[in-house]
Design a protein around this motif. Structure first.
Motif, PDB file in Angstrom:
ATOM      1  N   LYS A 784       0.839  -1.212   0.000  1.00  0.00           N
ATOM      2  CA  LYS A 784       0.000   0.000   0.000  1.00  0.00           C
ATOM      3  C   LYS A 784       0.868   1.255   0.000  1.00  0.00           C
ATOM      4  O   LYS A 784       0.630   2.192  -0.782  1.00  0.00           O
ATOM      5  CB  LYS A 784      -0.922  -0.005   1.219  1.00  0.00           C
ATOM      6  N   ASP A 785       1.893   1.274   0.853  1.00  0.00           N
ATOM      7  CA  ASP A 785       2.705   2.484   0.962  1.00  0.00           C
ATOM      8  C   ASP A 785       3.734   2.614  -0.157  1.00  0.00           C
ATOM      9  O   ASP A 785       4.134   3.730  -0.497  1.00  0.00           O
ATOM     10  CB  ASP A 785       3.366   2.536   2.337  1.00  0.00           C
ATOM     11  N   ARG A 786       4.141   1.508  -0.752  1.00  0.00           N
ATOM     12  CA  ARG A 786       5.022   1.605  -1.923  1.00  0.00           C
ATOM     13  C   ARG A 786       4.285   2.186  -3.121  1.00  0.00           C
ATOM     14  O   ARG A 786       4.872   2.834  -3.970  1.00  0.00           O
ATOM     15  CB  ARG A 786       5.584   0.228  -2.291  1.00  0.00           C
ATOM     16  N   LEU A 787       2.979   1.948  -3.195  1.00  0.00           N
ATOM     17  CA  LEU A 787       2.193   2.444  -4.322  1.00  0.00           C
ATOM     18  C   LEU A 787       1.599   3.828  -4.061  1.00  0.00           C
ATOM     19  O   LEU A 787       0.941   4.396  -4.941  1.00  0.00           O
ATOM     20  CB  LEU A 787       1.054   1.455  -4.634  1.00  0.00           C
ATOM     21  N   LYS A 788       1.817   4.356  -2.859  1.00  0.00           N
ATOM     22  CA  LYS A 788       1.222   5.636  -2.464  1.00  0.00           C
ATOM     23  C   LYS A 788       1.600   6.741  -3.446  1.00  0.00           C
ATOM     24  O   LYS A 788       2.741   6.852  -3.885  1.00  0.00           O
ATOM     25  CB  LYS A 788       1.696   6.011  -1.058  1.00  0.00           C
ATOM     26  N   GLY A 789       0.622   7.516  -3.806  1.00  0.00           N
ATOM     27  CA  GLY A 789       0.847   8.628  -4.730  1.00  0.00           C
ATOM     28  C   GLY A 789       0.615   8.254  -6.177  1.00  0.00           C
ATOM     29  O   GLY A 789       0.427   9.124  -7.028  1.00  0.00           O
ATOM     30  N   LYS A 790       0.636   6.954  -6.478  1.00  0.00           N
ATOM     31  CA  LYS A 790       0.399   6.483  -7.846  1.00  0.00           C
ATOM     32  C   LYS A 790      -0.952   5.769  -7.968  1.00  0.00           C
ATOM     33  O   LYS A 790      -1.591   5.811  -9.017  1.00  0.00           O
ATOM     34  CB  LYS A 790       1.523   5.551  -8.292  1.00  0.00           C
ATOM     35  N   TYR A 791      -1.327   5.106  -6.904  1.00  0.00           N
ATOM     36  CA  TYR A 791      -2.632   4.436  -6.854  1.00  0.00           C
ATOM     37  C   TYR A 791      -3.301   4.815  -5.535  1.00  0.00           C
ATOM     38  O   TYR A 791      -2.646   4.873  -4.490  1.00  0.00           O
ATOM     39  CB  TYR A 791      -2.478   2.911  -6.903  1.00  0.00           C
ATOM     40  N   ASP A 792      -4.596   5.064  -5.612  1.00  0.00           N
ATOM     41  CA  ASP A 792      -5.351   5.387  -4.404  1.00  0.00           C
ATOM     42  C   ASP A 792      -5.934   4.128  -3.794  1.00  0.00           C
ATOM     43  O   ASP A 792      -6.565   3.318  -4.496  1.00  0.00           O
ATOM     44  CB  ASP A 792      -6.501   6.360  -4.728  1.00  0.00           C
ATOM     45  N   VAL A 793      -5.716   3.957  -2.487  1.00  0.00           N
ATOM     46  CA  VAL A 793      -6.354   2.869  -1.755  1.00  0.00           C
ATOM     47  C   VAL A 793      -7.740   3.346  -1.342  1.00  0.00           C
ATOM     48  O   VAL A 793      -7.882   4.410  -0.727  1.00  0.00           O
ATOM     49  CB  VAL A 793      -5.522   2.471  -0.525  1.00  0.00           C
ATOM     50  N   LEU A 794      -8.743   2.564  -1.691  1.00  0.00           N
ATOM     51  CA  LEU A 794     -10.121   3.022  -1.532  1.00  0.00           C
ATOM     52  C   LEU A 794     -10.527   3.122  -0.067  1.00  0.00           C
ATOM     53  O   LEU A 794     -11.166   4.087   0.345  1.00  0.00           O
ATOM     54  CB  LEU A 794     -11.063   2.070  -2.283  1.00  0.00           C
ATOM     55  N   TYR A 795     -10.167   2.125   0.731  1.00  0.00           N
ATOM     56  CA  TYR A 795     -10.581   2.109   2.139  1.00  0.00           C
ATOM     57  C   TYR A 795      -9.401   1.730   3.028  1.00  0.00           C
ATOM     58  O   TYR A 795      -8.593   0.855   2.684  1.00  0.00           O
ATOM     59  CB  TYR A 795     -11.705   1.085   2.374  1.00  0.00           C
ATOM     60  N   THR A 796      -9.321   2.382   4.180  1.00  0.00           N
ATOM     61  CA  THR A 796      -8.345   2.003   5.201  1.00  0.00           C
ATOM     62  C   THR A 796      -9.014   2.102   6.556  1.00  0.00           C
ATOM     63  O   THR A 796     -10.132   2.613   6.682  1.00  0.00           O
ATOM     64  CB  THR A 796      -7.104   2.923   5.175  1.00  0.00           C
ATOM     65  N   GLY A 797      -8.309   1.602   7.586  1.00  0.00           N
ATOM     66  CA  GLY A 797      -8.820   1.726   8.942  1.00  0.00           C
ATOM     67  C   GLY A 797      -8.727   3.152   9.439  1.00  0.00           C
ATOM     68  O   GLY A 797      -8.245   4.056   8.743  1.00  0.00           O
ATOM     69  N   GLU A 798      -9.157   3.352  10.665  1.00  0.00           N
ATOM     70  CA  GLU A 798      -9.215   4.708  11.226  1.00  0.00           C
ATOM     71  C   GLU A 798      -7.854   5.368  11.334  1.00  0.00           C
ATOM     72  O   GLU A 798      -7.754   6.588  11.356  1.00  0.00           O
ATOM     73  CB  GLU A 798      -9.898   4.652  12.597  1.00  0.00           C
TER      74      GLU A 798
END
Length: 949
Positions: A784-798
């Motif tokens: 998730k964090d390697r792809l940050k900024g290039k792909y949006d993660v739709l849902y995460t925890g609080e």
């Protein structure tokens, strides 16, 4: 490195990898990550009470010692299960080959053409032998297939029958007892009335919509059902036949009588008994019912170049599309076993099958003559492989037979049945006959062949079968070995690269877990042998139940359900039985979140419940306000909530305890779908969150391989109040004191496959299974964090964390003309199977890396997705001639003399340096789904057969 610690072989991340991964994620430790991911109120207060893990060497020695506690008798019980001979070339190259057993369901057809071809062979074999027009790619077992036939025929009743509420279904008294029990389970919540009787006395009343016959009957008598079927058709009654597949080599195929469905098992086509499974059932029907047939169908189509391609056909009829409108919740086939059974037919061909069937029949005739010469009465007038013998002292006969390590089927105190099989030799027949001679105090007569015709002309097969080239080409071991390898090379499995399918948990299936499946002392045990002959199995199964109880926090486990969807159904049926035991039959509302798996609503409907769907909020969590409103509205009739945890969106919802308490406060029970258990083991559990029952996918969290779409095992674990209702079996009693009827055919379902999960837990131990969960969560958050900024993660925890999986939003790329399917196909060029596409949200991909992958493999996968992101930016919505729209790129395409694409061949086929080191070539270009559905071909037809009209 301690080479005896199995966890270091199963878990791909090392201590040296942690600093880089923790820095990328932005935490100081894995424990900090876990605290930020899982709500503190549901964390376990103590470690799992499981033994320390053992080494692989110790485990194999342990299992070998346990196997010796199984007594492998020569077993002639029959009743749908027969010893068979697995050709070594099939055992070595398929059953023991990770190229076959680690593959996933062939949703991505372009990288599954080998498995699809093997399944097409299976379907062709079934259609040929049954005389039917259409077959699916296997079901779970014969009894399940018969129950699916009953419900399919119920669904397709004539308009007049539906108007008049025709609900009766006739079941011949010749039907196998385990099948009858499963029919009782399935019919009850749907209001179908079973009428059991002699088919010769049936009056063809207009009150009946369907009938089920057994061919041959459970004790071996072969009936000619032609007149029955003719009369049934005249009275608008559909007919299903449960048939023995080997007998169909010699007997008239039921399709020639005009029946509507033929079902059965292919176990005796080279599949080990395995104490009940896994085995591939078959389901064949008429083409007019193609929109109603349960399970998967493999069909022929063409790819974007016009070349022949295979894919799963008519998917809009499946439960994941139809949801609560589905009449079946089948989502797991028995693909690995179907592949083996199909290859058995390929290897032996029509002449080989004829030889085997005639040998079995001739041996049965020899035995019958010897038994009658001793003065016994053999009651079957027409038979294929089974005799029914009157015996005055059946108890004494049992003792004699067991002293000679022989099992007979003791029908009652005055009769036994004997089913001869492929592995029965002349010496075996002599020993069998000596049991009857000893009972008489006589000497055995000489066994002689007889030319007596047992099968009358009206029941002899005359129709040809298996005429297609594939069944007449590979009869030497060299040729079959090469054919199997040719197909294997067309399939991308875990032995090539990571398969990051969200919700499917494609982890390592360790060799030491798999090896015992080939051992004779595990493979050659009939499911209905006396318990003292299966002591090794009983130790393993009871210990596995204990392990799962400890992991889930529950009181009891049933291993009987042989797929995740069957586990869902079993769990809901125990809830139903619980409510009825309390005089609350009216509780029939099942609340299900909108994000649930498609099998959830389908299972609820099959269990006789009415589905009420609740919303999800903008964060992807259950909308608690909407749930409260629905619970209050249906309080008096609330039966259950079905919830997946962590959620299908890959989040540990903090409101879960509040949600489960709400359901309990209004008299309902909580069913937890165990699809995401890989994020719970050792850190939290279903009991802690407030669930009452869960199913576990042993083919996900607990390391049973997916086998290309099956086998699966879906046991249920229950709280104390549900324990009395766990399912039983009519032949070998199991379950609770108030047990519901059978969920699957065998007492402990697919017992052979349970050895794998037993080994997984045994070798990892309490610390290992918990560490596996921690690393699964670590790996997901690293991606998730390697792809940050290039792909949006739709849902995460609080706190911005994912559980063990995450959903990547690909919908913004439509601005470039790119769909999520284009990304999935382009990943093939990088050597990866696509993550889960458009589930649970359309236009997304769902990524789950599991704990088994190395950091190097995670990085390769991330580099591929980042490179694809750059390719998306380069795409022009006005010009579809781009690298993503043209993906995947085949070898034929890249080596063609012409190249008319605005990018290089190297970029198409070798986009990153690591690809050239381990290139996997998709076999075909994109399969044309619509064309294949319009021109449905589901057998080995020649290319001309599907020319578009």
């Amino acid at each position: 490195m301690n080479t005896e610690v199995f966890a270091s072989r199963h878990i791909g991340i090392t201590e040296n990898d942690l600093p880089k991964m923790l820095e990328t994620i932005g935490v100081d430790s894995i424990e900090q990550l876990i605290q930020e991911t899982i709500p503190n109120e549901i964390r376990l207060e103590s470690t799992l009470q499981l033994p320390e893990g053992v080494s692989e060497h110790e485990f194999l020695n342990h299992l070998e010692a346990l196997s010796r506690k199984n007594s492998v008798f020569k077993t002639y019980i029959g009743m749908g299960y027969h010893e068979s001979l697995t050709p070594s070339v099939i055992k070595r190259n398929i059953l023991e080959n990770p190229g076959w057993y680690t593959a996933y369901t062939p949703y991505q057809a372009e990288i599954a053409q080998g498995r699809l071809e093997a399944l097409l062979n299976f379907q062709t074999m079934v259609c040929d032998l049954t005389g039917m027009e259409l077959a699916n790619a296997s079901l779970l077992d014969e009894s399940t297939a018969a129950a699916e036939a009953m419900t399919m025929l119920y669904d397709i009743r004539s308009r007049q029958q539906k108007k008049e509420g025709v609900l009766k279904f006739f079941v011949s008294e010749e039907v196998l007892p385990q099948t009858l029990s499963l029919l009782q389970t399935r019919s009850l919540p749907l209001g179908i009335e079973l009428v059991i009787g002699n088919h010769e006395d049936f009056n063809f009343s207009s009150e009946f919509y369907g009938a089920l016959l057994q061919y041959p009957g459970k004790y071996g008598q072969v009936h000619n059902y032609a007149e029955f079927v003719q009369n049934a058709k005249a009275n608008d009654i559909k007919v299903a036949v449960a048939a023995d597949i080997l007998s169909l080599v010699m007997l008239t195929p039921p399709g020639e009588w005009g029946v509507d469905v033929v079902v059965g098992t292919t176990q005796r086509f080279g599949i080990p008994l395995g104490y009940g499974g896994p085995h591939a059932a078959f389901f064949a029907t008429k083409e007019e019912y193609k929109r109603s047939i349960p399970g998967r169908i493999i069909g022929v189509t063409k790819d974007s170049d016009g070349n022949r391609a295979l894919r799963m056909a008519l998917q809009t009829r499946e439960q994941h599309i139809k949801r609560d409108k589905a009449t079946s919740n089948i989502c797991t086939a028995q693909v690995l076993l179907a592949v083996m059974a199909g290859m058995y037919a390929v290897y032996h061909g029509p002449k080989g099958l004829q030889f085997i069937a005639e040998k079995v029949h001739a041996s049965t005739k020899k035995l019958a003559m010897g038994i009658t010469q001793l003065g016994y009465e053999q009651e079957n007038t027409i038979y294929f492989d089974t005799l029914l013998v009157k015996v005055d002292e059946a108890t004494k006969l049992r003792a004699i037979a067991e002293s000679k390590e022989i099992n007979l089927n003791h029908v009652d105190e005055k009769s036994v049945s004997i089913s001869v099989n492929e592995a029965t030799s002349h010496k075996d027949l002599e020993l069998l006959l000596s049991c009857f001679a000893e009972l008489k105090g006589d000497s055995s007569p000489h066994l002689e062949s007889t030319s007596e015709e047992i099968l009358p002309m009206g029941l002899k097969r005359v129709a040809p079968y298996l005429e297609h080239e594939v069944f007449n080409s590979y009869h030497s071991e060299t040729e079959l070995m090469r054919y199997i390898k040719k197909l294997e090379r067309k399939d991308l499995a875990l032995n090539h690269s990571m398969i990051s399918l969200g919700s499917c948990t494609m982890k390592l299936n360790a060799a030491s877990e798999m090896l015992p499946l080939s051992w004779a002392n595990w493979g050659n045990i009939h499911p209905f042998v006396p318990l003292d002959q299966a002591e090794g199995y009983q130790i393993v199964l009871k210990e596995l139940e204990h392990q799962l109880n400890e992991i889930t926090g529950f009181a009891a486990t049933s291993l009987q359900p042989n797929s995740g969807a069957q586990g869902e159904y079993a769990g809901l049926m125990t809830i139903r039985a619980y409510h009825r035991s309390r005089g609350e039959e009216h509780r029939n509302i099942c609340i299900i979140p909108a994000s649930a798996h498609g099998t959830n609503p389908a299972s609820a409907v099959m269990a006789g419940m009415k589905v009420v769907v609740t919303k999800t909020d903008e964060h992807g969590n259950i909308d608690v306000a909407d749930l409260e409103e629905k619970v209050l509205q249906h309080s008096q009739n609330l039966a259950a909530l079905m919830v997946t945890y962590p959620s299908t969106h890959g989040v540990f919802e903090s409101s879960i305890v509040k949600i489960t308490k709400l359901i309990h406060d209004h008299g309902g029970q909580v069913y937890m779908d165990g699809a995401n258990m890989n994020a719970q083991v050792g850190l939290t559990n279903p009991a802690v969150i407030g669930a009452d029952v869960c199913h576990l996918n042993l083919h996900k969290t607990f390391a049973i391989p997916h086998g290309g779409g099956g086998p699966g095992v879906g046991p249920i674990c229950v709280a104390p109040q549900l324990k009395p209702f766990l399912p039983s079996n009519p032949v070998v009693p199991t379950g609770g004191e108030k047990a519901i009827t059978a969920i699957s055919a065998a007492p402990w379902g697919s017992a052979l496959a349970c050895l794998i999960s037993y080994g997984y837990i045994k070798m990892l131990g309490a610390k290992g299974v918990t560490d596996a969960t921690r690393i699964a969560i670590l790996n997901a958050n690293y991606i998730k964090d390697r792809l940050k900024g290039k792909y949006d993660v739709l849902y995460t925890g609080e706190r911005g964390r994912a559980a063990h999986e995450m959903i990547i939003d690909c919908r913004p790329f439509k601005a470039h003309g790119i769909e999520v399917t284009d990304i999935a196909k382009r990943l093939m060029d990088y050597g990866f199977h696509a993550p889960t596409v458009s589930f649970p949200v359309a236009g997304t991909i769902m990524i789950e890396p599991t704990e088994s992958e190395s950091l190097a493999e995670l990085d390769r996968f991330c580099e591929a997705l980042l490179a694809i992101r750059q390719e998306i930016d380069e795409a022009d919505a006005e010009n579809p001639n781009n690298i993503l729209k043209n993906a995947p790129h085949t070898l034929a395409m890249v080596t063609s003399d012409t190249w008319e694409y605005p990018y290089s061949r190297k970029k198409a086929a070798f986009p990153l340096p690591f690809v050239s080191e381990n290139k996997f070539w998709p076999t075909v270009r994109r399969a044309d789904e619509a064309f294949g559905d319009r021109n449905l071909i589901c057998t080995c037809a020649p290319i001309e057969a599907y020319a578009e009209v």
